[in-house]
Design an enzyme around this catalytic site. Sequence first.
Site, PDB file in Angstrom:
ATOM      1  N   LYS A  55       0.840  -1.204   0.000  1.00 22.16           N
ATOM      2  CA  LYS A  55       0.000   0.000   0.000  1.00 22.16           C
ATOM      3  C   LYS A  55       0.872   1.249   0.000  1.00 22.16           C
ATOM      4  O   LYS A  55       0.622   2.203  -0.744  1.00 22.16           O
ATOM      5  CB  LYS A  55      -0.944  -0.021   1.211  1.00 22.16           C
ATOM      6  N   GLN A  99      -4.525  -1.597   9.660  1.00 22.45           N
ATOM      7  CA  GLN A  99      -4.519  -2.911   9.023  1.00 22.45           C
ATOM      8  C   GLN A  99      -5.120  -3.950   9.965  1.00 22.45           C
ATOM      9  O   GLN A  99      -4.731  -4.044  11.140  1.00 22.45           O
ATOM     10  CB  GLN A  99      -3.078  -3.281   8.621  1.00 22.45           C
ATOM     11  N   ASP A 122     -11.059   3.109   4.580  1.00 25.63           N
ATOM     12  CA  ASP A 122     -11.591   1.748   4.460  1.00 25.63           C
ATOM     13  C   ASP A 122     -13.120   1.741   4.366  1.00 25.63           C
ATOM     14  O   ASP A 122     -13.705   0.716   4.005  1.00 25.63           O
ATOM     15  CB  ASP A 122     -11.206   0.934   5.707  1.00 25.63           C
TER      16      ASP A 122
HETATM   17  N1  GUN Z   1      -7.152  -6.698   6.132  1.00 22.66           N
HETATM   18  C1  GUN Z   1      -7.547  -7.384   5.040  1.00 22.66           C
HETATM   19  N2  GUN Z   1      -8.201  -6.577   4.184  1.00 22.66           N
HETATM   20  C2  GUN Z   1      -8.226  -5.350   4.744  1.00 22.66           C
HETATM   21  C3  GUN Z   1      -8.758  -4.100   4.332  1.00 22.66           C
HETATM   22  O1  GUN Z   1      -9.375  -3.951   3.269  1.00 22.66           O
HETATM   23  N3  GUN Z   1      -8.557  -3.067   5.193  1.00 22.66           N
HETATM   24  C4  GUN Z   1      -7.925  -3.222   6.379  1.00 22.66           C
HETATM   25  N4  GUN Z   1      -7.800  -2.155   7.149  1.00 22.66           N
HETATM   26  N5  GUN Z   1      -7.418  -4.370   6.797  1.00 22.66           N
HETATM   27  C5  GUN Z   1      -7.573  -5.433   5.978  1.00 22.66           C
END
Ligand code: GUN
Length: 288
Positions: A55, A99, A122
């Site tokens: 990311k 995350q 998110d």
């Molecule tokens: N863990 C797996 N997918 C995601 C996501 O889309 N956002 C976040 N914050 N954690 C994740």
Amino acid sequence: MYLVARILDGKKVAESIHQELRERLIRLKERGVSLKLTVVLVGDNPASASYVRGKQRTAEKIGLEGEILRLPADVSQEVLLAEVDRLNADDSVDGILVQLPLPTHIAEQEVLERISPEKDVDGFHPMNAGRNFVGLDAVWPCTPAGIVNMLHREGIEIEGKHAVVVGRSNIVGKPMALLLLKENATVTVCHSRTKNLSDITRLADILVVAVGQPNVVTQGDVKPGAVVIDVGMNRVDGKLVGDVDFAGVSEVASAITPVPGGVGPLTVATLMQNTVALGLARRGIKEE
Ligand code: GUN
């Protein structure tokens, strides 16, 4: 009946989104605007650490500032919340992503609710989830939004189709169902307690599988000509595989996403789009 499915190249679609964002961010930079995404990583789960690095790298590649805030696995709830408060108050931060999953001693929902809804890239804050539920404007969670984005860009029609979603998580399954409904699909949601799962998946024109277990869907579970979207990311003998038996299903589907290189890159590209959208909205900036 043995079609060979078109492989939906998520990397390629994501790259075209990155290019669009790169050009927008150059124009914004010329106006003195630079946007920043902060990703919070608690602990050192190798899969999470690798997603977070991806990311950050993508952010930097397209001209966003990408920052990783690393906290130890034993960080207290209080310290984590205080860090979220600090990022909420930091005017240079446009998007905050914590995350998931978080260590079990952390109350995950409390953390997600602490993120300012206007920086919630998110779309997990109940304010944003609720706004999406009632059809108000808000960012959508990145994976479902990325999937719809890819279907649009690949010319796959959603309206009027029977979409079957396997999985009901807050991250993928639930928002996916809602978003497909918004796109005028007829939507069925299946989950771990569903009886005769195969009878239902075989009705799908568009089948989205988000369970987190390999081989949940095999050739006999798919209607010939269906579009199959595999959200799974499972590590088996050191190899990354999805939830769908790719080899078997690609003999009956009309289109299928590979793992890796399917949904994953779209999730990241959508995160970048959400960061730009929230940054501009919060700063009250209109693009020329
Ligand atoms: N863990 C797996 N997918 C995601 C996501 O889309 N956002 C976040 N914050 N954690 C994740």
